[in-house]
Scaffold this motif. Structure first.
Motif, PDB file in Angstrom:
ATOM      1  N   VAL A   1      49.672  45.376  41.056  1.00  0.00           N
ATOM      2  CA  VAL A   1      49.347  44.002  41.275  1.00  0.00           C
ATOM      3  C   VAL A   1      47.955  43.833  42.194  1.00  0.00           C
ATOM      4  O   VAL A   1      46.911  43.039  41.916  1.00  0.00           O
ATOM      5  CB  VAL A   1      50.440  42.922  41.462  1.00  0.00           C
ATOM      6  CG1 VAL A   1      49.716  41.474  41.473  1.00  0.00           C
ATOM      7  CG2 VAL A   1      51.396  43.088  40.372  1.00  0.00           C
ATOM      8  N   SER A   2      48.052  44.395  43.369  1.00  0.00           N
ATOM      9  CA  SER A   2      47.075  44.136  44.446  1.00  0.00           C
ATOM     10  C   SER A   2      45.880  44.986  43.723  1.00  0.00           C
ATOM     11  O   SER A   2      44.695  44.140  44.128  1.00  0.00           O
ATOM     12  CB  SER A   2      47.577  44.683  45.771  1.00  0.00           C
ATOM     13  OG  SER A   2      48.757  44.300  46.243  1.00  0.00           O
TER      14      SER A   2
ATOM     15  N   ILE B   1      44.179  42.419  41.273  1.00  0.00           N
ATOM     16  CA  ILE B   1      43.378  41.356  41.519  1.00  0.00           C
ATOM     17  C   ILE B   1      42.561  41.476  42.840  1.00  0.00           C
ATOM     18  O   ILE B   1      42.112  40.511  43.322  1.00  0.00           O
ATOM     19  CB  ILE B   1      44.566  40.260  41.923  1.00  0.00           C
ATOM     20  CG1 ILE B   1      45.363  40.742  43.062  1.00  0.00           C
ATOM     21  CG2 ILE B   1      45.589  39.825  40.611  1.00  0.00           C
ATOM     22  CD1 ILE B   1      46.433  39.488  43.361  1.00  0.00           C
ATOM     23  N   GLN B   2      42.293  42.425  42.948  1.00  0.00           N
ATOM     24  CA  GLN B   2      41.629  42.707  44.177  1.00  0.00           C
ATOM     25  C   GLN B   2      40.202  42.156  44.113  1.00  0.00           C
ATOM     26  O   GLN B   2      39.503  41.786  45.255  1.00  0.00           O
ATOM     27  CB  GLN B   2      41.043  44.269  44.466  1.00  0.00           C
ATOM     28  CG  GLN B   2      40.284  44.676  45.777  1.00  0.00           C
ATOM     29  CD  GLN B   2      40.443  46.161  45.908  1.00  0.00           C
ATOM     30  OE1 GLN B   2      40.844  46.892  44.919  1.00  0.00           O
ATOM     31  NE2 GLN B   2      40.227  46.592  47.038  1.00  0.00           N
TER      32      GLN B   2
ATOM     33  N   VAL C   1      39.382  39.359  42.845  1.00  0.00           N
ATOM     34  CA  VAL C   1      39.815  37.986  43.057  1.00  0.00           C
ATOM     35  C   VAL C   1      40.174  37.506  44.455  1.00  0.00           C
ATOM     36  O   VAL C   1      41.368  37.456  44.708  1.00  0.00           O
ATOM     37  CB  VAL C   1      40.470  37.477  42.013  1.00  0.00           C
ATOM     38  CG1 VAL C   1      40.584  35.492  42.178  1.00  0.00           C
ATOM     39  CG2 VAL C   1      40.538  37.600  40.671  1.00  0.00           C
TER      40      VAL C   1
ATOM     41  N   GLN D   1      40.808  34.932  46.277  1.00  0.00           N
ATOM     42  CA  GLN D   1      41.881  33.880  46.278  1.00  0.00           C
ATOM     43  C   GLN D   1      43.200  34.290  46.012  1.00  0.00           C
ATOM     44  O   GLN D   1      44.232  33.949  46.591  1.00  0.00           O
ATOM     45  CB  GLN D   1      41.304  32.395  45.601  1.00  0.00           C
ATOM     46  CG  GLN D   1      40.167  31.747  46.222  1.00  0.00           C
ATOM     47  CD  GLN D   1      39.010  32.432  45.237  1.00  0.00           C
ATOM     48  OE1 GLN D   1      38.810  33.310  44.877  1.00  0.00           O
ATOM     49  NE2 GLN D   1      37.805  31.613  45.434  1.00  0.00           N
ATOM     50  N   ALA D   2      43.519  34.922  44.723  1.00  0.00           N
ATOM     51  CA  ALA D   2      44.499  35.507  44.352  1.00  0.00           C
ATOM     52  C   ALA D   2      44.908  36.493  45.060  1.00  0.00           C
ATOM     53  O   ALA D   2      46.518  36.514  45.380  1.00  0.00           O
ATOM     54  CB  ALA D   2      44.370  35.775  42.701  1.00  0.00           C
ATOM     55  N   ALA D   3      44.341  37.530  45.493  1.00  0.00           N
ATOM     56  CA  ALA D   3      44.626  38.645  46.437  1.00  0.00           C
ATOM     57  C   ALA D   3      45.083  37.954  47.929  1.00  0.00           C
ATOM     58  O   ALA D   3      46.352  38.571  48.257  1.00  0.00           O
ATOM     59  CB  ALA D   3      43.359  39.421  46.854  1.00  0.00           C
TER      60      ALA D   3
ATOM     61  N   ALA E   1      46.732  34.887  48.112  1.00  0.00           N
ATOM     62  CA  ALA E   1      47.977  34.611  47.788  1.00  0.00           C
ATOM     63  C   ALA E   1      49.102  35.538  47.672  1.00  0.00           C
ATOM     64  O   ALA E   1      50.294  35.281  48.187  1.00  0.00           O
ATOM     65  CB  ALA E   1      47.807  33.671  46.617  1.00  0.00           C
ATOM     66  N   TRP E   2      48.561  36.482  46.970  1.00  0.00           N
ATOM     67  CA  TRP E   2      49.476  37.573  46.777  1.00  0.00           C
ATOM     68  C   TRP E   2      49.949  38.222  47.704  1.00  0.00           C
ATOM     69  O   TRP E   2      51.295  38.848  48.010  1.00  0.00           O
ATOM     70  CB  TRP E   2      49.017  38.687  45.541  1.00  0.00           C
ATOM     71  CG  TRP E   2      49.757  39.730  45.249  1.00  0.00           C
ATOM     72  CD1 TRP E   2      49.461  41.098  45.566  1.00  0.00           C
ATOM     73  CD2 TRP E   2      51.057  39.794  44.573  1.00  0.00           C
ATOM     74  NE1 TRP E   2      50.574  42.046  45.182  1.00  0.00           N
ATOM     75  CE2 TRP E   2      51.596  41.224  44.499  1.00  0.00           C
ATOM     76  CE3 TRP E   2      52.035  38.712  43.984  1.00  0.00           C
ATOM     77  CZ2 TRP E   2      52.600  41.569  43.895  1.00  0.00           C
ATOM     78  CZ3 TRP E   2      52.935  39.236  43.406  1.00  0.00           C
ATOM     79  CH2 TRP E   2      53.566  40.529  43.377  1.00  0.00           C
TER      80      TRP E   2
END
Length: 236
Positions: free
Chosen positions: A90-91, A94-95, A97, A99-101, A103-104
């Motif tokens: 997952v990391s 979404i690397q 992005v 903001q998503a990275a 939050a993750w």
């Protein structure tokens, strides 16, 4: 030897054994799961076999008391393990992005902290099962383990004395694990959760120390019996 180990542990770990005895006295008095008071009178049996029986009963009651909690943690642990198993995938996905990275990453940190109480509960319940069984085994066999196979142990009395000290130390390790477990079962559950989050109780390490003590005793006991056999052969 069990009584000797208990009394020595009571002198060495005063607060731990005192907390355990208050919990046991409270349970013996009215079976209540309410808070144990500082003024709780000690009504623990003084008979060696009765004290062992009371300890076993308290451990079983504590396991039953926390069984539902343990099952919930087990189910949560399975979910958390699945999430953490795909953490790197997952990391990477979404690397691009930020903001998503971010939050993750925060979610993963929280989950890794949350997994500690789950692992602690599992480690303790597996450990207490092992410890109780080993205590029964050593209780049943301690007399034969320490018997004099030579009928004249003047040459080996020192070794046999050391073996007695080792089995007392082993009993203390087994008793300490059981007493710590009882205290954990009857503490406020929120407090236990916080303790486990920061790993104040390392059940795996405690069990590892017990197994190391077992190995040491068993090796030395085998050495003693080999020497005793040699001694007997020389007398023939």
């Amino acid at each position: 030897l069990w009584e000797r180990a208990y009394n020595e542990l009571k002198q060495e770990e005063v607060k731990l054994v005192d907390a355990y005895e208050k919990i046991l006295s409270r349970q013996l008095q009215n079976g209540s799961n309410s808070m144990v008071l500082e003024s709780q009178p000690n009504i623990i049996a003084q008979s060696n076999s009765d004290r062992r029986r009371q300890m076993t009963q308290l451990i079983n009651a504590g396991l039953a008391k926390t069984e539902r909690e343990a099952k919930v943690k087990e189910s949560c642990g399975e979910v958390v393990d699945v999430v953490l198993s795909v953490k790197n995938i997952v990391s990477a996905a979404i690397q691009a992005v930020p903001q998503a990275a971010f939050a993750w990453t925060g979610i993963c940190i929280v989950l890794e902290i949350f997994i500690n109480p789950i692992k602690a509960t599992k480690a303790n319940r597996e450990g207490i099962d092992y410890v109780v069984k080993r205590m029964k085994w050593y209780w049943s066999l301690s007399n034969s383990l320490l018997k004099d196979p030579t009928n004249n142990i003047s040459e080996l009395s020192g070794i046999r004395g050391e073996l007695e000290i080792q089995i007392v130390d082993l009993y203390k390790a087994l008793l300490s694990y059981q007493i710590k477990s009882v205290c954990a079962y009857y503490r406020h559950r929120g407090l236990i959760f916080l303790r486990d989050m920061i790993r104040l109780d390392d059940w795996k390490a405690d069990l590892g120390a017990i197994r190391e003590a077992e190995n040491c005793f068993q090796n030395d006991d085998q050495t003693y019996n080999n020497h005793a056999q040699t001694y007997n052969n020389q007398q023939l």
